[in-house]
Motif scaffolding. Structure first.
Motif, PDB file in Angstrom:
ATOM      1  N   SER B 162       0.829  -1.198   0.000  1.00  0.00           N
ATOM      2  CA  SER B 162       0.000   0.000   0.000  1.00  0.00           C
ATOM      3  C   SER B 162       0.862   1.246   0.000  1.00  0.00           C
ATOM      4  CB  SER B 162      -0.911   0.023   1.235  1.00  0.00           C
ATOM      5  OG  SER B 162      -1.772  -1.065   1.181  1.00  0.00           O
ATOM      6  N   ALA B 163       1.964   1.199   0.763  1.00  0.00           N
ATOM      7  CA  ALA B 163       2.852   2.361   0.816  1.00  0.00           C
ATOM      8  C   ALA B 163       3.399   2.644  -0.581  1.00  0.00           C
ATOM      9  CB  ALA B 163       3.985   2.110   1.794  1.00  0.00           C
ATOM     10  N   ALA B 164       3.789   1.584  -1.293  1.00  0.00           N
ATOM     11  CA  ALA B 164       4.307   1.762  -2.650  1.00  0.00           C
ATOM     12  C   ALA B 164       3.231   2.364  -3.546  1.00  0.00           C
ATOM     13  CB  ALA B 164       4.771   0.433  -3.212  1.00  0.00           C
ATOM     14  N   TYR B 165       2.021   1.865  -3.388  1.00  0.00           N
ATOM     15  CA  TYR B 165       0.920   2.322  -4.233  1.00  0.00           C
ATOM     16  C   TYR B 165       0.621   3.791  -3.984  1.00  0.00           C
ATOM     17  CZ  TYR B 165      -3.925   2.795  -5.818  1.00  0.00           C
ATOM     18  OH  TYR B 165      -5.076   3.217  -6.405  1.00  0.00           O
ATOM     19  N   PHE B 166       0.428   4.135  -2.696  1.00  0.00           N
ATOM     20  CA  PHE B 166       0.070   5.523  -2.419  1.00  0.00           C
ATOM     21  C   PHE B 166       1.247   6.456  -2.678  1.00  0.00           C
ATOM     22  CE2 PHE B 166      -3.588   3.716  -0.024  1.00  0.00           C
ATOM     23  CZ  PHE B 166      -4.561   4.359  -0.749  1.00  0.00           C
ATOM     24  N   GLY B 167       2.457   5.910  -2.653  1.00  0.00           N
ATOM     25  CA  GLY B 167       3.610   6.724  -3.010  1.00  0.00           C
ATOM     26  C   GLY B 167       3.576   7.144  -4.467  1.00  0.00           C
ATOM     27  N   GLY B 168       3.009   6.292  -5.312  1.00  0.00           N
ATOM     28  CA  GLY B 168       2.986   6.606  -6.746  1.00  0.00           C
ATOM     29  C   GLY B 168       1.646   7.134  -7.217  1.00  0.00           C
ATOM     30  N   PHE B 169       0.684   7.221  -6.304  1.00  0.00           N
ATOM     31  CA  PHE B 169      -0.684   7.573  -6.693  1.00  0.00           C
ATOM     32  C   PHE B 169      -0.761   8.955  -7.333  1.00  0.00           C
ATOM     33  CE2 PHE B 169      -5.174   8.707  -5.708  1.00  0.00           C
ATOM     34  CZ  PHE B 169      -5.786   7.610  -6.269  1.00  0.00           C
ATOM     35  N   ASP B 170       0.052   9.868  -6.826  1.00  0.00           N
ATOM     36  CA  ASP B 170       0.026  11.246  -7.297  1.00  0.00           C
ATOM     37  C   ASP B 170       0.220  11.331  -8.806  1.00  0.00           C
ATOM     38  OD1 ASP B 170      -0.066  14.087  -6.847  1.00  0.00           O
ATOM     39  OD2 ASP B 170       2.076  14.091  -7.287  1.00  0.00           O
ATOM     40  N   ALA B 171       1.058  10.419  -9.340  1.00  0.00           N
ATOM     41  CA  ALA B 171       1.365  10.467 -10.770  1.00  0.00           C
ATOM     42  C   ALA B 171       0.146  10.150 -11.633  1.00  0.00           C
ATOM     43  CB  ALA B 171       2.486   9.480 -11.072  1.00  0.00           C
ATOM     44  N   LEU B 172      -0.859   9.489 -11.042  1.00  0.00           N
ATOM     45  CA  LEU B 172      -2.036   9.115 -11.834  1.00  0.00           C
ATOM     46  C   LEU B 172      -3.017  10.278 -11.981  1.00  0.00           C
ATOM     47  CD1 LEU B 172      -2.834   5.596 -10.348  1.00  0.00           C
ATOM     48  CD2 LEU B 172      -1.273   6.199 -12.171  1.00  0.00           C
ATOM     49  N   ILE B 173      -2.858  11.308 -11.156  1.00  0.00           N
ATOM     50  CA  ILE B 173      -3.774  12.449 -11.225  1.00  0.00           C
ATOM     51  C   ILE B 173      -3.278  13.435 -12.266  1.00  0.00           C
ATOM     52  CG2 ILE B 173      -4.836  14.314  -9.891  1.00  0.00           C
ATOM     53  CD1 ILE B 173      -4.230  12.614  -7.391  1.00  0.00           C
ATOM     54  N   ARG B 174      -4.103  13.684 -13.251  1.00  0.00           N
ATOM     55  CA  ARG B 174      -3.678  14.582 -14.317  1.00  0.00           C
ATOM     56  C   ARG B 174      -4.335  15.954 -14.236  1.00  0.00           C
ATOM     57  NH1 ARG B 174      -4.596   9.897 -17.228  1.00  0.00           N
ATOM     58  NH2 ARG B 174      -6.499  10.797 -18.069  1.00  0.00           N
ATOM     59  N   ALA B 175      -5.281  16.123 -13.301  1.00  0.00           N
ATOM     60  CA  ALA B 175      -5.985  17.396 -13.209  1.00  0.00           C
ATOM     61  C   ALA B 175      -5.115  18.424 -12.489  1.00  0.00           C
ATOM     62  CB  ALA B 175      -7.297  17.211 -12.462  1.00  0.00           C
ATOM     63  N   ASP B 176      -5.152  19.672 -12.976  1.00  0.00           N
ATOM     64  CA  ASP B 176      -4.361  20.721 -12.346  1.00  0.00           C
ATOM     65  C   ASP B 176      -4.923  21.050 -10.974  1.00  0.00           C
ATOM     66  OD1 ASP B 176      -2.950  20.826 -14.664  1.00  0.00           O
ATOM     67  OD2 ASP B 176      -4.210  22.393 -15.540  1.00  0.00           O
ATOM     68  N   GLY B 177      -4.043  21.358 -10.066  1.00  0.00           N
ATOM     69  CA  GLY B 177      -4.492  21.827  -8.754  1.00  0.00           C
ATOM     70  C   GLY B 177      -4.717  20.717  -7.758  1.00  0.00           C
ATOM     71  N   PHE B 178      -4.859  19.486  -8.224  1.00  0.00           N
ATOM     72  CA  PHE B 178      -5.051  18.387  -7.279  1.00  0.00           C
ATOM     73  C   PHE B 178      -3.721  17.659  -7.067  1.00  0.00           C
ATOM     74  CE2 PHE B 178      -9.369  18.909  -8.889  1.00  0.00           C
ATOM     75  CZ  PHE B 178     -10.069  18.940  -7.696  1.00  0.00           C
ATOM     76  N   ARG B 179      -3.399  17.486  -5.806  1.00  0.00           N
ATOM     77  CA  ARG B 179      -2.149  16.798  -5.483  1.00  0.00           C
ATOM     78  C   ARG B 179      -2.434  15.716  -4.463  1.00  0.00           C
ATOM     79  NH1 ARG B 179       2.348  16.698  -7.613  1.00  0.00           N
ATOM     80  NH2 ARG B 179       3.547  16.869  -5.703  1.00  0.00           N
ATOM     81  N   PHE B 180      -1.629  14.682  -4.513  1.00  0.00           N
ATOM     82  CA  PHE B 180      -1.755  13.655  -3.481  1.00  0.00           C
ATOM     83  C   PHE B 180      -0.376  13.409  -2.907  1.00  0.00           C
ATOM     84  CE2 PHE B 180      -1.607   9.361  -1.929  1.00  0.00           C
ATOM     85  CZ  PHE B 180      -2.769   9.269  -1.189  1.00  0.00           C
ATOM     86  N   GLU B 181      -0.210  13.693  -1.617  1.00  0.00           N
ATOM     87  CA  GLU B 181       1.108  13.475  -1.019  1.00  0.00           C
ATOM     88  C   GLU B 181       1.156  12.147  -0.281  1.00  0.00           C
ATOM     89  OE1 GLU B 181       1.602  17.023   1.182  1.00  0.00           O
ATOM     90  OE2 GLU B 181       1.870  18.187  -0.654  1.00  0.00           O
ATOM     91  N   SER B 182       0.225  11.971   0.615  1.00  0.00           N
ATOM     92  CA  SER B 182       0.135  10.683   1.299  1.00  0.00           C
ATOM     93  C   SER B 182      -1.305  10.500   1.742  1.00  0.00           C
ATOM     94  CB  SER B 182       1.070  10.663   2.506  1.00  0.00           C
ATOM     95  OG  SER B 182       0.658  11.660   3.398  1.00  0.00           O
ATOM     96  N   ARG B 183      -1.613   9.277   2.105  1.00  0.00           N
ATOM     97  CA  ARG B 183      -2.964   8.983   2.525  1.00  0.00           C
ATOM     98  C   ARG B 183      -3.183   9.589   3.918  1.00  0.00           C
ATOM     99  NH1 ARG B 183      -7.684   8.705   2.272  1.00  0.00           N
ATOM    100  NH2 ARG B 183      -8.953   6.992   3.013  1.00  0.00           N
ATOM    101  N   ARG B 184      -4.179  10.466   4.026  1.00  0.00           N
ATOM    102  CA  ARG B 184      -4.491  11.063   5.323  1.00  0.00           C
ATOM    103  C   ARG B 184      -5.968  10.875   5.611  1.00  0.00           C
ATOM    104  NH1 ARG B 184      -1.516  15.819   3.416  1.00  0.00           N
ATOM    105  NH2 ARG B 184       0.667  15.399   3.857  1.00  0.00           N
ATOM    106  N   ARG B 185      -6.221  10.361   6.792  1.00  0.00           N
ATOM    107  CA  ARG B 185      -7.609  10.131   7.160  1.00  0.00           C
ATOM    108  C   ARG B 185      -7.873  10.779   8.511  1.00  0.00           C
ATOM    109  NH1 ARG B 185      -8.371   4.354   8.148  1.00  0.00           N
ATOM    110  NH2 ARG B 185      -6.580   4.464   9.495  1.00  0.00           N
TER     111      ARG B 185
END
Lengths: 90, 334
Positions: B162-185
């Motif tokens: 999961s850590a590997a997945y969420f580490g690379g998740f940001d690259a899948l988002i192509r919309a401007d302004g949206f970023r994913f750094e880490s999973r936060r709940r």
């Protein structure tokens, strides 16, 4: 099964009752006309409820069945659209 | 058959004839036949009439309560099925039994393989992305699954994957302004995490229904340990569906620009991010469309929707626990 239910009921009170029941089973498309998509059991239930209520000498309710293939061939100009049944919002 | 989502605050849920009615401020918002309803989800606050309550229970339609932001509060649900054999098989496998280890392996393998194929697909579609490191790390987590014999070490593999997945998740988002750094709940502090959390809460509602229909005790899980009030089995079964359903919807929503930054609001003190009413409706609609979309089930070889797949997987799990099949196959899609 897809079906079109049409009814002709002279008395207002009874007509309203029939209308209310049908609203629980399908969608109101036109005056005295409903479209329903029911299973065998649901259809039987609906038929039972209606047949208990109507006076056969004055009233008539008709069920026209549409096969899956014909169902896609219904054309509409104006009027009520088909309800989206995958999701409801309120 | 559809799910009713009630987003209007202080709505009143009532029943007339065999229909479910939702009213607010004396106006009828919704009037649908009970026959067409397979679940009711209340987001925010609502009152429900005693008659409607009874009718929902009798028709075995589950009613879930979520907060406005999608945090799961609880649900009202018809009794467990009378199928005691499923439940006793479930209890017998509890703890560190061979069966428990097998299903935990399957849950984790399903989840991580789906993560991997998501990355592989993204990589194929866009050669500029560099996901190779994350894919390698996922593969390193997948490879030892079958040789690992304790549930705790399996949990470790899941965490690494999961850590590997969420580490690379940001690259899948192509919309401007949206970023994913880490999973936060608890609470999610950025829009992407808010969407993920909301999606997982919705998915939990659906999986829990499936688990209940099949006759499991939802509170006894294998991967998730027992905790008061936690539907561990539903959470277990959810693992393989997270990437397939929720993550896919979240990415599609963002990348197709169905939601923009203006659809989110940030709470000043806790930094919690939540969706606006309009945005929530958009997301619910997309989620529901995903659930109703069809694919070919790899084990059964027939067409089915994700909604049906929840129940199919729960049934496959029941069959395995009762000893009718040799293994539990998680849902892995290419």
């Amino acid at each position: 099964m897809h079906m079109v239910v049409a009814y002709d009921i002279p008395e207002d009170k009874r007509r309203t009752k029939i209308h209310k029941i049908l609203k629980s089973y399908g969608q109101w498309m036109q005056f005295s006309l409903f479209e329903c998509n029911l299973t065998e059991t649901q259809y039987t239930k609906l038929r039972n409820r209606l047949s208990k209520l109507i006076k056969p000498e004055q009233d008539s309710v008709r069920f026209y069945f549409l096969c899956a293939c014909c169902h896609n061939k219904v054309e509409r100009i104006g009027g009520e659209g088909v309800r989206d049944e995958t999701i409801f919002f309120a | 058959m559809g799910t009713v989502y009630i987003t209007q605050d202080d709505a009143f849920i009532g029943k007339t004839d065999e229909r479910l009615q939702v009213k607010a401020q004396k106006k009828t918002l919704l009037d649908v036949p009970m026959l067409k309803v397979e679940g009711v989800v209340v987001l925010g606050r609502a009152t429900i009439s005693p008659a409607a309550l009874t009718e929902l229970l009798e028709r075995k339609i589950p009613l879930s309560f979520l907060t406005g932001t999608g945090r799961y509060l609880g649900r009202l649900e018809p009794p467990l099925t009378k199928n005691i054999f499923v439940r006793s098989a479930q209890w017998q496998a509890a703890g560190d039994s061979d069966k428990a280890i097998h299903v935990v392996r399957s849950f984790i393998r399903g989840k991580l393989k789906n993560y991997r194929s998501m990355f592989l697909r993204a990589q194929r579609e866009n050669a500029a992305l560099n996901l190779q490191a994350a894919i390698t790390r996922l593969e390193q987590a997948i490879a030892p699954i079958n040789a690992t014999d304790t549930i705790d070490s399996l949990r470790g593999l899941e965490g690494a994957g999961s850590a590997a997945y969420f580490g690379g998740f940001d690259a899948l988002i192509r919309a401007d302004g949206f970023r994913f750094e880490s999973r936060r709940r608890r609470p999610p502090t950025d829009p992407v995490n808010a969407l993920l959390s909301f999606g997982y809460a919705l998915l939990l509602h659906d999986i829990q229904s499936a688990v209940n229909i099949v006759g499991f005790d939802p509170y006894l899980g294998y991967l998730h340990t027992q905790r008061y009030g936690r539907p561990s089995l539903a959470l277990d079964l959810m693992e393989e569906f997270r990437p397939l359903v929720v993550d896919a919807v979240v990415l599609a929503t963002l990348n197709r620009r169905s939601l923009t930054l203006s659809d989110f609001t940030t709470e000043a003190l806790s930094q919690a991010v939540s969706l606006s009413d309009e945005g929530r409706r958009t997301f619910l609609r997309l989620y529901e469309q995903k659930k109703q979309s069809k694919f070919k089930h790899p084990v059964l070889g027939t067409q089915c929707t994700y909604q049906e797949a929840f129940e199919i997987q729960a049934r496959l799990l029941a069959k395995y626990l009762m000893g009718e099949t040799q293994q539990y196959p998680p849902l892995v899609l290419k």
